[in-house]
Design an enzyme around this catalytic site. Structure first.
Site, PDB file in Angstrom:
ATOM      1  N   ASP A  69      -9.597  -5.659 -64.555  1.00 27.12           N
ATOM      2  CA  ASP A  69      -9.803  -7.032 -65.012  1.00 27.12           C
ATOM      3  C   ASP A  69     -10.186  -7.952 -63.853  1.00 27.12           C
ATOM      4  O   ASP A  69     -10.368  -9.145 -64.051  1.00 27.12           O
ATOM      5  CB  ASP A  69      -8.581  -7.575 -65.763  1.00 27.12           C
ATOM      6  CG  ASP A  69      -7.298  -7.595 -64.940  1.00 27.12           C
ATOM      7  OD1 ASP A  69      -7.329  -7.177 -63.770  1.00 27.12           O
ATOM      8  OD2 ASP A  69      -6.265  -8.027 -65.485  1.00 27.12           O
TER       9      ASP A  69
ATOM     10  N   ASP B  48      -9.828  -3.601 -59.690  1.00 24.53           N
ATOM     11  CA  ASP B  48      -8.446  -3.202 -59.479  1.00 24.53           C
ATOM     12  C   ASP B  48      -8.088  -2.109 -60.482  1.00 24.53           C
ATOM     13  O   ASP B  48      -8.954  -1.604 -61.196  1.00 24.53           O
ATOM     14  CB  ASP B  48      -7.509  -4.403 -59.585  1.00 24.53           C
ATOM     15  CG  ASP B  48      -7.592  -5.087 -60.941  1.00 24.53           C
ATOM     16  OD1 ASP B  48      -8.628  -4.937 -61.606  1.00 24.53           O
ATOM     17  OD2 ASP B  48      -6.627  -5.760 -61.336  1.00 24.53           O
TER      18      ASP B  48
ATOM     19  N   SER C 280      -1.925  -3.379 -63.126  1.00 23.91           N
ATOM     20  CA  SER C 280      -3.080  -4.031 -62.515  1.00 23.91           C
ATOM     21  C   SER C 280      -3.302  -3.576 -61.077  1.00 23.91           C
ATOM     22  O   SER C 280      -3.550  -2.404 -60.818  1.00 23.91           O
ATOM     23  CB  SER C 280      -2.901  -5.549 -62.615  1.00 23.91           C
ATOM     24  OG  SER C 280      -4.071  -6.234 -62.320  1.00 23.91           O
TER      25      SER C 280
ATOM     26  N   ASP D 175      -6.729  -1.850 -63.384  1.00 24.09           N
ATOM     27  CA  ASP D 175      -7.062  -1.953 -64.807  1.00 24.09           C
ATOM     28  C   ASP D 175      -8.376  -2.672 -65.043  1.00 24.09           C
ATOM     29  O   ASP D 175      -8.726  -2.987 -66.176  1.00 24.09           O
ATOM     30  CB  ASP D 175      -5.934  -2.614 -65.588  1.00 24.09           C
ATOM     31  CG  ASP D 175      -5.733  -4.078 -65.244  1.00 24.09           C
ATOM     32  OD1 ASP D 175      -6.156  -4.498 -64.149  1.00 24.09           O
ATOM     33  OD2 ASP D 175      -5.147  -4.805 -66.062  1.00 24.09           O
TER      34      ASP D 175
END
EC number: 5.4.2.10
Length: 450
Positions: free
Chosen positions: A247, A243, A102, A245
């Protein structure tokens, strides 16, 4: 064996804490735990990753583990975490695996698991997977042979499918809106600009050239200085930062002021209530959300339900109560009508759709929330449990709460993914909040030196 799963999967320094051996073991245990044993066909697993160089190594280990357990694997390559969740559901797979840490720095990596339908795992399932890993250390798995060994396939159009899905969720075109999007040199580098353009926005993409090493490197939702500058320089209506990834979604106004997840949730809650889609006129947020969000929602007649920190706890409440919107101050926003997990690109789309529908600026929309000064100190510790629970620390927290009374609050919690204790204080003034937070942080450092 210590607790493997934190608030968002298994995470650690790649090839040190999170080794290929561990990744293989997690994959095998997940396949045995999440796949139905009485199926007449091989379990199906979807595997994706972000742009970290270590993801290539860990992907190979995860695929090896899954296929050794007899699972058929569909590799989708570099995609956002919510895209992997979406494709897991679309493919009717038994499980999904996302390799990402993340917003963490590049040397870290992680394993996020999804059950059938693309849903994050409850604590009970994570505990079963951990128990299975531990049991396998003494009693080896029964391994399939010959035709029973799993096969591997590559899905080449997963990104296109995801882009079309997201673009189809917005009720209004984004024509006339100019946005700067910071892709964090991560999984959103191709998808986010493509989605926003498909919906009609004029897009300036920055930090969209991942090389395996530069993910989250002074960019993305945790480092928005460059985004602020780019929005002003390009004369954009807003900026959006994701960010590693994708999400998360954090926004920036035309003047370069940050709009965090609390403000984004308030904007979307009001839009959804107006459209009649905010179930029960209720919003779900975590205990980390600013007191200003609570006050704003109360003034608007919207009920706020609080959960523990972690978007999966928000998700659990949303699913259990049949609610339509929730999220975290960090920018994880969940809209169950369109996604099974927090989706930063989806959030950015609907934020811009609200701007397009009302003709209002982001700054004007965000003004519904007046935030109390909030200070967050991340204290590096040797043992995050000891650092949070030591008697001297608890005594300092009680003293602070007595001082603040009804004018503020204290939240102390160990990080679920890093060797940190997070000290958060809200107060009537920033000086008071900082003073109280520093006092507590010092007690944490003393209780468990890093």
């Amino acid at each position: 064996m210590g607790r493997l799963f934190g608030t968002d999967g298994v995470r650690g320094r790649a090839n040190v804490d999170l080794t290929p051996e561990l990744a293989l073991s997690v994959a095998v245990a997940a396949a045995h735990t999440l796949a139905e044993s009485d199926r007449s066909h091989a379990p199906l697993a979807v595997v994706g990753r972000d742009t970290r160089a270590s993801g290539e190594m860990l992907e190979a280990a995860v695929v090896a583990g899954l296929t050794s357990a007899g699972a058929t694997v569909v590799r989708v390559g570099v995609l956002p975490t919510p895209a992997v969740a979406f494709l897991t559901g679309e493919a009717k797979a038994d499980l999904g695996v996302m390799l990402s840490a993340s917003h963490n720095p590049m040397p870290d990596n992680g394993i996020k698991l999804f059950a059938a339908g693309g849903h994050k795992l409850p604590d009970e399932i994570e505990m079963r997977i951990e128990a299975a890993i531990e049991a396998n250390a003494t009693t080896a798995w029964k391994r399939p042979v010959g035709a029973g060994v799993g096969r591997v396939h590559d899905l080449l159009d997963g990104a296109d499918h995801y882009v079309q899905h997201l673009a189809g969720t917005v009720p209004h075109r984004l024509d006339g809106i100019k946005v700067v999007v910071d892709c964090a040199n991560g999984a959103a580098a191709e998808v986010a600009p493509a989605v926003y353009r498909e919906a009609g926005a004029e897009v300036v993409a920055i930090y969209a050239e991942p090389d395996g090493l530069n993910i989250n490197d002074e960019c993305g939702s945790n480092h928005i200085a460059a985004l602020r500058q780019a929005v002003v320089e390009h004369g954009a209506h807003l900026g959006i930062a994701h960010d590693g990834d994708a999400d998360r979604c954090v926004a920036v106004t035309a003047d370069g002021d940050e709009v965090d997840g609390d403000q984004v949730m308030a904007i979307l809650a009001l839009a959804m209530r107006e459209a009649g889609t905010l179930t029960g006129d209720t919003l779900v947020a975590t205990v980390m959300s600013n007191l200003g969000l609570r006050l704003a929602m109360s003034a608007e007649g919207i009920r706020l339900i609080e959960t523990k920190v972690g978007d999966r706890y928000v998700l659990e409440e949303l699913r259990a109560s049949g609610l339509a919107l929730g999220g975290e101050q960090s920018g994880h926003i969940v809209m169950p009508a369109y996604a099974t997990t927090g989706d930063g690109v989806l959030t950015g789309l609907h934020l811009m759709a609200r701007m397009a529908a009302t003709g209002r600026t982001l700054a004007d929309l965000a003004a519904v929330v007046t935030k109390l000064p909030q200070v967050l100190i991340n204290v590096p510790v040797g043992d995050r449990t000891v650092g949070a629970a030591a008697p001297a620390v608890r005594a300092e927290v009680e003293r602070a709460e007595a001082e603040l009374g009804e004018t503020g609050r204290v939240l102390l919690r160990p990080s679920g993914t890093e060797p940190l204790v997070r000290v958060m204080v809200e107060a009537a003034t920033e000086a008071t909040a900082r003073d109280v937070a520093e006092r507590i942080a010092e007690q944490v450092r003393t209780a468990s030196p890093a």
